[in-house]
Design an enzyme around this catalytic site. Structure first.
Site, short mmCIF file in Angstrom:
data_model
loop_
_atom_site.label_atom_id
_atom_site.label_comp_id
_atom_site.label_asym_id
_atom_site.label_seq_id
_atom_site.Cartn_x
_atom_site.Cartn_y
_atom_site.Cartn_z
N ILE A 250 31.48 -0.44 72.78
CA ILE A 250 31.50 0.16 71.43
C ILE A 250 30.53 1.34 71.34
CG2 ILE A 250 31.18 -0.31 68.95
CD1 ILE A 250 32.04 -3.13 69.32
N GLY B 157 21.51 -5.01 67.82
CA GLY B 157 21.23 -4.25 66.60
C GLY B 157 22.18 -4.61 65.48
N GLY C 294 23.16 -5.63 73.28
CA GLY C 294 22.74 -4.83 72.12
C GLY C 294 22.70 -5.76 70.92
N HIS D 145 37.81 8.98 70.10
CA HIS D 145 37.12 8.60 68.87
C HIS D 145 36.21 9.76 68.51
CE1 HIS D 145 35.30 6.09 65.89
NE2 HIS D 145 34.12 6.09 66.46
P1 A3D Z 1 21.55 -0.26 66.52
O1 A3D Z 1 21.46 -1.08 65.30
O2 A3D Z 1 20.53 0.79 66.76
O3 A3D Z 1 21.58 -1.25 67.78
C1 A3D Z 1 21.54 -0.81 69.10
C2 A3D Z 1 20.72 -1.82 69.87
O4 A3D Z 1 20.78 -1.48 71.26
C3 A3D Z 1 19.23 -1.85 69.48
O5 A3D Z 1 18.87 -3.15 69.06
C4 A3D Z 1 18.51 -1.45 70.76
O6 A3D Z 1 17.28 -2.12 70.95
C5 A3D Z 1 19.52 -1.85 71.81
N1 A3D Z 1 19.34 -1.20 73.10
C6 A3D Z 1 18.90 0.06 73.36
N2 A3D Z 1 18.86 0.27 74.68
C7 A3D Z 1 19.27 -0.89 75.27
C8 A3D Z 1 19.45 -1.31 76.61
N3 A3D Z 1 19.18 -0.49 77.64
N4 A3D Z 1 19.89 -2.56 76.85
C9 A3D Z 1 20.16 -3.40 75.82
N5 A3D Z 1 20.01 -3.06 74.52
C10 A3D Z 1 19.58 -1.82 74.27
O7 A3D Z 1 22.99 0.48 66.61
P2 A3D Z 1 24.40 -0.08 66.09
O8 A3D Z 1 24.51 -1.52 66.45
O9 A3D Z 1 24.60 0.36 64.69
O10 A3D Z 1 25.37 0.82 66.99
C11 A3D Z 1 25.46 0.61 68.37
C12 A3D Z 1 26.30 1.68 69.04
O11 A3D Z 1 27.64 1.61 68.55
C13 A3D Z 1 25.84 3.13 68.77
O12 A3D Z 1 25.96 3.89 69.96
C14 A3D Z 1 26.84 3.63 67.73
O13 A3D Z 1 27.00 5.02 67.75
C15 A3D Z 1 28.09 2.92 68.20
N6 A3D Z 1 29.17 2.82 67.21
C16 A3D Z 1 30.44 2.98 67.67
C17 A3D Z 1 31.50 2.90 66.79
C18 A3D Z 1 32.89 3.09 67.30
O14 A3D Z 1 33.82 3.01 66.54
C19 A3D Z 1 33.11 3.39 68.70
C20 A3D Z 1 31.27 2.63 65.42
C21 A3D Z 1 29.97 2.46 64.99
C22 A3D Z 1 28.91 2.55 65.90
#
Ligand code: A3D
Length: 320
Positions: free
Chosen positions: A119, A12, A10, A176
């Site tokens: 995460i 992102g 990931g 969480h």
């Molecule tokens: P974001 O910036 O959208 O990044 C997610 C990335 O995952 C994107 O670049 C997508 O292209 C990529 N992706 C989608 N599908 C796939 C796949 N099959 N294989 C590989 N990559 C893929 O999101 P983010 O970085 O802000 O957040 C990521 C995750 O963390 C989300 O589910 C959030 O809800 C979660 N999160 C959890 C917490 C906790 O405290 C647990 C806190 C904040 C965010």
């Protein structure tokens, strides 16, 4: 001695921040993986160009092929979708469960000896699904949430008391989400429990209750402000703290989603508990004694996580 290898699935907001922090802390070489072509390559190149200024040595590579994560020591998973305003973490379940299948299979094929830190939300259910799909040992797959939730709690308490964040310890138990259980009596300023601080006139029960609620809503507060995504600086910092504890065999005691097999009277569930994390992964689950209220909160939280796991099993019956 070869450098450690850190694979980030990931690329992102959190993935990019993880890569930057791993570089700044010289934790090892970094592979940033994403399904979007160009995104992980572009971020990796950008971060690599900060290395001469910061003075860190690490190879940073963007990847769209799981073969590139081969031999990783640590894998941190943020693949999937984050929340938008009005969405709960649980709304993400359907999409992210499918993502965990692809990621779990990729890790099993190319980095089966890694320590895996999930995460992706909804956290406790996704780490459970990721473990099922990857087939890795339970002690090598954990979820990051407690470090972030307790950091939020510590910040708000430090602001209330007018003291350094460094002197505030706090931790939260349970899933969480809205049912997380911030533990007041195990939260301290330089060893003085919060209930004693209330008695000393440092704060009031009402103010502490409001801080507990703000901690529970900590993610939603940021989603509401950002509007286009969710928190990523603090979540990435928390993930890196866990990775560092593993790579350096620090035996840190950190709250995280760990697999329970009888501890706290709970079986086959991932939920937030204090864990000793070192070279053996989640080496030991710390079973603290809970009073009736805390136990009731923890049980409610476990029930909520169980509901999400059942929803995953409905989506993919092979998980049942
Ligand atoms: P974001 O910036 O959208 O990044 C997610 C990335 O995952 C994107 O670049 C997508 O292209 C990529 N992706 C989608 N599908 C796939 C796949 N099959 N294989 C590989 N990559 C893929 O999101 P983010 O970085 O802000 O957040 C990521 C995750 O963390 C989300 O589910 C959030 O809800 C979660 N999160 C959890 C917490 C906790 O405290 C647990 C806190 C904040 C965010």
């Amino acid at each position: 001695m070869a450098r450690n290898k850190i694979a980030l699935i990931g690329g992102g907001n959190i993935g990019g921040t993880l890569a930057h922090l791993a570089g700044l802390k010289e934790l090892g070489d970094v592979v940033l993986f994403d399904i979007v072509e160009g995104l992980p390559q572009g971020k990796s190149l950008d971060i690599a160009q900060s290395a001469p200024i910061e003075g860190f040595d690490a190879d940073l590579k963007g990847a769209n092929d799981y073969a590139d994560i081969a031999g990783a020591d640590v894998v941190i998973v943020t693949a999937g979708v984050p929340r938008k305003p009005g969405m709960s973490r649980d709304d993400l379940l359907g999409i992210n469960c499918k993502v965990m299948k692809a990621v779990g299979e990729g890790i099993a094929a190319h980095a089966p000896d890694a320590m895996v830190i999930c995460i992706t939300n909804p956290l406790d259910a996704m780490v459970w699904a990721l473990r099922q799909y990857s087939g890795l040992p339970h002690n090598k797959v954990v979820g990051m949430a407690g470090v972030l939730d307790s950091a939020r709690f510590r910040l708000f308490l430090a602001q209330e008391f007018g003291v350094s964040v460094e002197d505030v310890t706090a931790f939260v138990l349970g899933g969480h989400g809205d049912t997380m259980v911030p533990l007041i009596r195990y939260s301290t300023v330089a060893g003085i429990p919060v209930p004693d601080l209330i008695k000393m006139g440092w704060s009031s029960q009402e103010k502490i209750d409001a801080i507990v609620q703000r901690t529970r809503d900590g993610g939603a507060e940021i989603v509401g402000l950002l509007k286009t995504g969710s928190a990523f600086y603090a979540p990435a910092t928390a993930g890196i703290e866990m990775a560092e504890a593993y790579l350096k065999d620090k035996k840190r005691v950190l709250p995280m989603a760990a697999h329970l097999s009888g501890q706290y009277g709970v079986n086959d569930l991932y939920v937030g508990v204090p864990v000793v994390i070192g070279a053996g992964g989640a080496e030991r689950i710390v079973e603290i004694s809970l009073n009736d209220d805390e136990m009731a909160g923890f049980t409610k939280s476990c029930d909520a996580v169980r509901g999400l796991i059942d929803a995953c099993k409905n989506i993919d019956p092979s998980l049942a």
